[in-house]
Design a protein around this motif. Structure first.
Motif, PDB file in Angstrom:
ATOM      1  N   PRO A  48       4.085 -59.454   1.727  1.00 29.25           N
ATOM      2  CA  PRO A  48       2.929 -59.334   2.337  1.00 29.25           C
ATOM      3  C   PRO A  48       3.180 -59.166   3.492  1.00 29.25           C
ATOM      4  O   PRO A  48       3.703 -59.493   4.303  1.00 29.25           O
ATOM      5  CB  PRO A  48       1.949 -60.770   1.884  1.00 29.25           C
ATOM      6  N   PRO A  70       1.879 -59.349   7.281  1.00 30.57           N
ATOM      7  CA  PRO A  70       1.271 -60.526   8.155  1.00 30.57           C
ATOM      8  C   PRO A  70      -0.007 -60.036   8.871  1.00 30.57           C
ATOM      9  O   PRO A  70      -0.727 -60.893   9.351  1.00 30.57           O
ATOM     10  CB  PRO A  70       2.515 -60.873   9.134  1.00 30.57           C
ATOM     11  N   VAL A  85      -2.444 -58.487   7.595  1.00 26.26           N
ATOM     12  CA  VAL A  85      -3.683 -58.545   6.928  1.00 26.26           C
ATOM     13  C   VAL A  85      -4.247 -60.153   7.362  1.00 26.26           C
ATOM     14  O   VAL A  85      -5.421 -60.256   7.678  1.00 26.26           O
ATOM     15  CB  VAL A  85      -3.273 -58.750   5.379  1.00 26.26           C
ATOM     16  N   ASP A  86      -3.381 -61.337   7.157  1.00 21.87           N
ATOM     17  CA  ASP A  86      -3.727 -62.464   7.343  1.00 21.87           C
ATOM     18  C   ASP A  86      -4.221 -62.680   9.150  1.00 21.87           C
ATOM     19  O   ASP A  86      -5.282 -63.488   9.342  1.00 21.87           O
ATOM     20  CB  ASP A  86      -2.538 -63.756   7.131  1.00 21.87           C
ATOM     21  N   MET A  87      -3.586 -61.939   9.894  1.00 25.84           N
ATOM     22  CA  MET A  87      -3.819 -61.944  11.238  1.00 25.84           C
ATOM     23  C   MET A  87      -5.228 -61.571  11.424  1.00 25.84           C
ATOM     24  O   MET A  87      -6.136 -62.112  11.981  1.00 25.84           O
ATOM     25  CB  MET A  87      -2.944 -61.174  12.202  1.00 25.84           C
ATOM     26  N   VAL A  99      -7.761 -61.179   9.070  1.00 28.69           N
ATOM     27  CA  VAL A  99      -8.738 -61.963   8.431  1.00 28.69           C
ATOM     28  C   VAL A  99      -9.146 -63.275   9.316  1.00 28.69           C
ATOM     29  O   VAL A  99     -10.119 -63.685   9.328  1.00 28.69           O
ATOM     30  CB  VAL A  99      -8.264 -62.345   6.932  1.00 28.69           C
ATOM     31  N   GLY A 100      -7.999 -63.746   9.784  1.00 27.46           N
ATOM     32  CA  GLY A 100      -7.916 -64.963  10.754  1.00 27.46           C
ATOM     33  C   GLY A 100      -8.906 -64.811  11.862  1.00 27.46           C
ATOM     34  O   GLY A 100     -10.008 -65.571  12.074  1.00 27.46           O
ATOM     35  N   GLU A 154     -12.531 -64.621  10.416  1.00 29.13           N
ATOM     36  CA  GLU A 154     -13.160 -65.828   9.721  1.00 29.13           C
ATOM     37  C   GLU A 154     -13.197 -67.212  10.482  1.00 29.13           C
ATOM     38  O   GLU A 154     -13.804 -67.943  10.631  1.00 29.13           O
ATOM     39  CB  GLU A 154     -12.232 -66.065   8.291  1.00 29.13           C
ATOM     40  N   LYS A 192      -7.089 -53.835   3.519  1.00 28.42           N
ATOM     41  CA  LYS A 192      -7.161 -55.051   2.738  1.00 28.42           C
ATOM     42  C   LYS A 192      -7.853 -56.148   3.374  1.00 28.42           C
ATOM     43  O   LYS A 192      -8.526 -56.997   2.804  1.00 28.42           O
ATOM     44  CB  LYS A 192      -5.768 -55.546   2.722  1.00 28.42           C
ATOM     45  N   ALA A 193      -7.708 -56.305   4.860  1.00 25.61           N
ATOM     46  CA  ALA A 193      -8.774 -57.382   5.395  1.00 25.61           C
ATOM     47  C   ALA A 193     -10.123 -57.022   5.251  1.00 25.61           C
ATOM     48  O   ALA A 193     -10.916 -57.944   5.111  1.00 25.61           O
ATOM     49  CB  ALA A 193      -8.251 -57.232   6.907  1.00 25.61           C
ATOM     50  N   ALA A 226     -11.167 -58.140   2.122  1.00 25.36           N
ATOM     51  CA  ALA A 226     -11.120 -59.631   1.898  1.00 25.36           C
ATOM     52  C   ALA A 226     -12.446 -60.166   2.577  1.00 25.36           C
ATOM     53  O   ALA A 226     -12.756 -61.501   2.095  1.00 25.36           O
ATOM     54  CB  ALA A 226      -9.777 -60.377   2.458  1.00 25.36           C
ATOM     55  N   THR A 227     -12.742 -59.745   3.574  1.00 27.80           N
ATOM     56  CA  THR A 227     -14.022 -60.105   4.705  1.00 27.80           C
ATOM     57  C   THR A 227     -15.172 -59.331   4.429  1.00 27.80           C
ATOM     58  O   THR A 227     -16.243 -59.930   4.658  1.00 27.80           O
ATOM     59  CB  THR A 227     -13.418 -60.132   5.929  1.00 27.80           C
TER      60      THR A 227
END
Length: 331
Positions: A126, A128, A130-132, A134-135, A138, A173-174, A177-178
């Motif tokens: 994956p 990283p 994307v999670d950054m 999204v974080g 959110e 992708k982000a 997700a959001t």
């Protein structure tokens, strides 16, 4: 009862009904963070820079603008605590972004993380980013509590390099997700919006959630009409930057797009900033119209004189930005 839609700003959530006149692509600062940290004499006094920004944004608010959307992300020197200081002193909402700005490769931080390791481990790793991203949306940015409200990536004349494509797919992708919308820096004279369309289509992104920034850098209204017909929002957002074009060329392109019926798919801005360290002292003197108030002081009167109606102006400055931020959670 349904909840009133809101958008995250630097000072907290704001009902979208209160966004008012919104400039959809304005920076507060554009900086090279490494240079600024290691050669602070170039930056000078932090307090003076903040005070100058407050003065310039207060002048912008005085012409009727209620909100600016600031796409400053990794690669452009985003530093939210400084923006918080400014936001607390101006009667103007500031909406901030997450994402990554590059025209070619990803920053070295990402070179040996995520998909770059796929071949080495024999499996899909994956990204990283994307999670950054999204974080930031959110949970908030760097412990400030300020949440990003949209995503930013870029493609320029270099085209869809592997690095640019990786960032664009991470942003997509982000987004999925959001539900946060997307703004893409583009290079319309080489029709890079078509490359954006190809990738975002592949990722399942609705083009109605995407601003193709800097669309006004071209006078090819047939190409712009094609992108509008595909559903994209066109960022006519570099008014005042007239090094390779003219005021009239930018304005006449907008007039023609309105005449063709695309006011509902355009947003306005100047891509200005209080300070950008990309430019040597004196360069700004070559661009006397590149300022936050240029649209209200010079562009809007020209548009009205050439047949653009007040309703169309309201659509581009108020209705379209509000719709961009309200249409969340469609996936």
């Amino acid at each position: 009862m349904p909840t009133e839609p809101t958008v995250q700003t630097v000072t907290g959530p704001l009902p979208t009904a209160e966004l008012g006149q919104t400039l959809m692509h304005e920076h507060v600062f554009v900086l090279n963070a490494d240079v600024q940290q290691n050669y602070p004499e170039e930056w000078g006094s932090e307090d003076d820079r903040v005070a100058d920004a407050v003065e310039k944004l207060t002048k912008l608010a005085s012409v009727g603008v209620r909100t600016i959307v600031d796409p400053t992300v990794i690669g452009l020197g985003r530093y939210i605590p400084r923006i918080q200081r400014i936001a607390e002193q101006v009667d103007l909402a500031i909406v901030v972004a997450t994402g990554c700005y590059t025209y070619d490769d990803v920053p070295f931080f990402f070179h040996y993380r995520g998909p770059a390791l796929n071949a080495a481990v024999g499996a899909e790793v994956p990204d990283p980013m994307v999670d950054m991203f999204v974080g930031d949306i959110e949970n908030g940015i760097a412990g400030t509590g300020v949440r990003a409200a949209f995503l930013k990536c870029a493609i320029d004349h270099q085209g869809l390099t592997p690095g640019v494509e990786r960032v664009m797919r991470a942003v997509a992708k982000a987004h999925r997700a959001t539900g946060a919308p997307i703004t893409v820096h583009t290079h319309p004279t080489s029709q890079q919006g078509l490359a954006v369309k190809k990738v975002l289509d592949d990722e399942g992104v609705d083009p109605r959630r995407v601003v193709l920034g800097h669309s006004g850098d071209t006078t090819d209204v047939d190409h712009l009409s094609e992108l509008a017909e595909a559903g994209f929002i066109l960022g006519m957002d570099r008014f005042g930057i007239n090094l390779e074009t003219t005021f009239e060329a930018r304005a006449d392109t907008l007039v023609e797009m309105c005449r063709r019926g695309y006011a509902e798919q355009m947003v306005l801005s100047q891509d200005a900033s209080c300070y950008i360290d990309w430019l040597a002292p004196g360069v700004m003197d070559l661009l006397p119209q590149w300022r936050y108030t240029h649209i209200h002081e010079e562009v809007l009167p020209y548009l009205r004189d050439h047949g653009v109606t007040d309703d169309q102006i309201e659509t581009m400055l108020v209705t379209n930005p509000r719709r961009y931020f309200e249409n969340v959670g469609t996936y």
